[in-house]
Every structure is written in C-alpha cells, then in structure tokens.
Design a protein around this motif. Structure first.
Motif, short mmCIF file in Angstrom:
data_model
loop_
_atom_site.label_atom_id
_atom_site.label_comp_id
_atom_site.label_asym_id
_atom_site.label_seq_id
_atom_site.Cartn_x
_atom_site.Cartn_y
_atom_site.Cartn_z
N ARG A 68 0.83 -1.20 0.00
CA ARG A 68 0.00 0.00 0.00
C ARG A 68 0.86 1.26 0.00
NH1 ARG A 68 -5.16 1.47 0.86
NH2 ARG A 68 -5.54 3.53 1.76
N VAL A 71 2.25 1.82 -3.43
CA VAL A 71 1.24 2.38 -4.32
C VAL A 71 1.04 3.87 -4.04
CG1 VAL A 71 -1.21 2.31 -4.95
CG2 VAL A 71 0.05 0.18 -4.66
N CYS A 98 0.81 7.49 2.51
CA CYS A 98 -0.60 7.58 2.15
C CYS A 98 -1.31 8.76 2.80
CB CYS A 98 -1.32 6.29 2.50
SG CYS A 98 -0.67 4.82 1.65
N PHE A 104 -8.62 4.60 -0.45
CA PHE A 104 -8.77 3.58 -1.49
C PHE A 104 -8.36 2.23 -0.91
CE2 PHE A 104 -4.31 4.70 -1.82
CZ PHE A 104 -3.68 3.50 -2.04
N THR A 105 -8.80 1.19 -1.54
CA THR A 105 -8.34 -0.16 -1.21
C THR A 105 -7.80 -0.81 -2.47
OG1 THR A 105 -10.54 -1.11 -1.60
CG2 THR A 105 -10.00 -0.44 0.67
N ILE A 106 -7.01 -1.84 -2.30
CA ILE A 106 -6.50 -2.61 -3.43
C ILE A 106 -7.35 -3.86 -3.57
CG2 ILE A 106 -4.49 -3.76 -4.43
CD1 ILE A 106 -2.73 -1.99 -2.68
N SER A 140 -6.41 -3.92 -9.23
CA SER A 140 -6.62 -2.50 -9.45
C SER A 140 -7.09 -1.86 -8.15
CB SER A 140 -7.64 -2.25 -10.56
OG SER A 140 -8.87 -2.87 -10.25
N LEU A 141 -7.27 -0.57 -8.16
CA LEU A 141 -7.70 0.15 -6.98
C LEU A 141 -9.22 0.29 -6.96
CD1 LEU A 141 -5.05 3.02 -6.89
CD2 LEU A 141 -4.84 0.64 -6.12
N SER A 142 -9.76 0.46 -5.77
CA SER A 142 -11.21 0.58 -5.62
C SER A 142 -11.72 1.94 -6.09
CB SER A 142 -11.61 0.37 -4.16
OG SER A 142 -11.02 1.37 -3.33
N ASN A 149 -5.52 6.08 -11.60
CA ASN A 149 -5.71 4.72 -11.11
C ASN A 149 -4.39 3.99 -11.28
OD1 ASN A 149 -6.86 2.21 -10.27
ND2 ASN A 149 -8.85 2.91 -11.05
N ASP A 171 -5.64 1.01 -15.20
CA ASP A 171 -6.16 -0.26 -14.70
C ASP A 171 -6.61 -1.20 -15.81
OD1 ASP A 171 -8.35 1.13 -15.58
OD2 ASP A 171 -9.53 0.90 -13.74
#
Length: 293
Positions: A68, A71, A98, A104-106, A140-142, A149, A171
């Motif tokens: 995370r 990212v 972050c 966001f979540t992965i 991908s990311l939420s 993205n 994505d």
C-alpha cells in the motif's frame, strides 16, 4: 397402446440426449478451467478466481502495508514526461506515504494469463492447457486517486508465494483480466497488447488490438489462432536470430523476480509510467512497447 409406448421411448431418448449434452458441456467447461484448477471455496459475489497457487499469499501481499505504501508513493509522485533514457532520481521517502491521499483499497488479485512460447512456436497442441499460462496476478484500486488509477502486479516467488513486481499507471490489465467468467479464460497477447476471451476452444477479441490480431474476425478456433501467432512470432522467440541480433526483446513471458522490494525508490523519465522492481530497487520507468518488426 403402441403409440403411447413409442412416445415414452421417444421421450426417454430425448431425455438421454439432453443428459449427455449437459454432461458434455460440464466436462468441456471443466477441461477448460483445468488450466487453473478448481475455484476457491471462499464466498464472494463475483465469479471465483481460477485456482492460483498460494492465493492467500497473494491476498496478504496486496493487503500489506508495504505494498500500500508503495502504491501511495507511486500515486503521489508526478509521472515524468521526458525521455525514458533521461536521468534517474531518487524519490524522497516519507514517513506516511498515504497521508493526505483519498481513501482507497487494493482489490483482490486476478490471474493474468498469456499465450505460451510453445503454443507460439507450434510445438504445443491447440488446447487450453497447453496454450495458456498464468504468469502474474494483477489488482486495481477501488477508486481513482487524484484522477489516477493504478494496477498492482504480483510475480511468483521462487519456492512459493507472491511478491510485488510492479505498479503501473491505469487499470486496463486488471479490467480485462477480470472479465473471465465460469467456463471461460481471459488471456493476453502481450506483443500487441491484445486481450482475448477463450470459450472452450473458441477465441474472441476483447479490445481493438485483439480484433486487429484476428484480422477483423469476430472469433476463430484456438487452432486458427495458433496459426496467426505462429506466423507473427515463431521466428522472434528468445534465442532466435531476431532476438539475438537486438531487433527486439523477443517474445517472452514475464520474468520471475526473487528479490523483495527495497526502501529505495528511483524515478526515471517516461510518458507511460510503471513502478518496477529491478534488482531489489523500485524504478519508475516507461513501459516498453514490444516490437514485432
């Protein structure tokens, strides 16, 4: 009386044919899915992912703080616009990468399948189990983050498990890979960035590059598709004169990395960026466009 008897026999024959057809469909679908094996038993809303070795390790990786943070570093770093051959600079580390970014979540990773070199060379039979191979996992990311993205790419670790291999802008990879359904496989032809869906032994294009790769056809048999890719790449495989004389990197599957990410982030100029693990370092660089000329 004889009409009634004949009707019953006809009904039994029809039922028998229907049963055999259902069995054939089930067996065919099972054979197709055997490329990856049985689906996971964990209850999810979407179709279960193909059986991925050490899938729990993949889940743990994409949910980890380390991935995370990587990212977040990727998303908060401006994408370079100069040449990929430009100077490389270190990305300053931050205590909370972050912090200040939108939430966001992965997403859970899905399989990224590619055609095998043996299938391209024509030495493998045009069967799903021989034509397609799992090479990486993609997530991908939420949600978009500051209008961007990203795709998280995992590579298999020697001895088992998965580790972060790259973070890419956009994505598309994950979006196409997620189109696989029960009874179908999705795979990519990386040289042209074509994405296809395999239904039993029928290949259908999912994007414009794939449609061009099939010559505009709506679908072809797996055998006919093999003829197409053999004509395109058989003389360009690793070790070929085309490869060794330096015209391109040749056709190759993704390389497995055994290194784990270091804490050093390096930034190289690019117009299409990918945060890639290279020798233990994380490098942001332009994605190479593989050439077939």
């Amino acid at each position: 009386m004889s009409d009634t008897s004949g009707t019953k026999k006809s009904s039994r024959r029809a039922a028998s044919r229907s049963s055999r057809l259902s069995l054939l469909i089930a067996v065919s679908a099972s054979a197709l899915l055997s490329v990856a094996g049985p689906a996971h038993s964990a209850p999810v809303k979407d179709p279960l992912p193909a059986d991925i070795p050490d899938y729990q390790a993949a889940l743990d990786a994409v949910k980890s703080t380390e991935v995370r943070n990587t990212v977040c570093n990727f998303l908060r770093t401006p994408v370079p616009t100069d040449s990929a051959d430009g100077p490389v600079q270190t990305i300053p580390e931050t205590a909370e990468p972050c912090q200040g970014l939108p939430a966001f979540t992965i997403k859970d990773p899905v399989a990224l399948n590619e055609i095998t070199p043996e299938f391209v060379a024509g030495t493998a039979k045009p069967l799903p189990t021989d034509a397609i191979k799992l090479t990486q996992l993609v997530s991908s990311l939420s949600a978009t983050v500051n209008g961007r993205n990203a795709t998280v790419m995992l590579a298999p670790t020697q001895g088992g498990g998965w580790h972060l291999a790259a973070v890419r802008d956009g994505d598309h990879d994950a979006a196409y890979a997620s189109k696989a359904t029960l009874g179908t496989l999705v795979f990519t032809e990386p040289q042209i960035r074509g994405w296809y869906q395999l239904k039993l032994t029928t290949v259908e294009p999912l994007n414009d590059q794939a449609r061009q790769g099939l010559g505009g056809q709506a679908s072809v048999s797996l055998g006919d598709y093999q003829k197409l890719v053999k004509a395109r790449y058989a003389d360009k495989l690793p070790g070929s004169e085309y490869d060794t004389t330096g015209y391109s990197s040749g056709y190759n599957l993704q390389q497995t990395q055994d290194d784990t990410p270091s804490s050093t982030l390096l930034l190289a100029g690019s117009s299409s960026a990918a945060l890639v693990l290279a020798g233990g370092a994380v490098v942001l660089r332009r994605r190479r466009r593989a050439s077939t000329h």
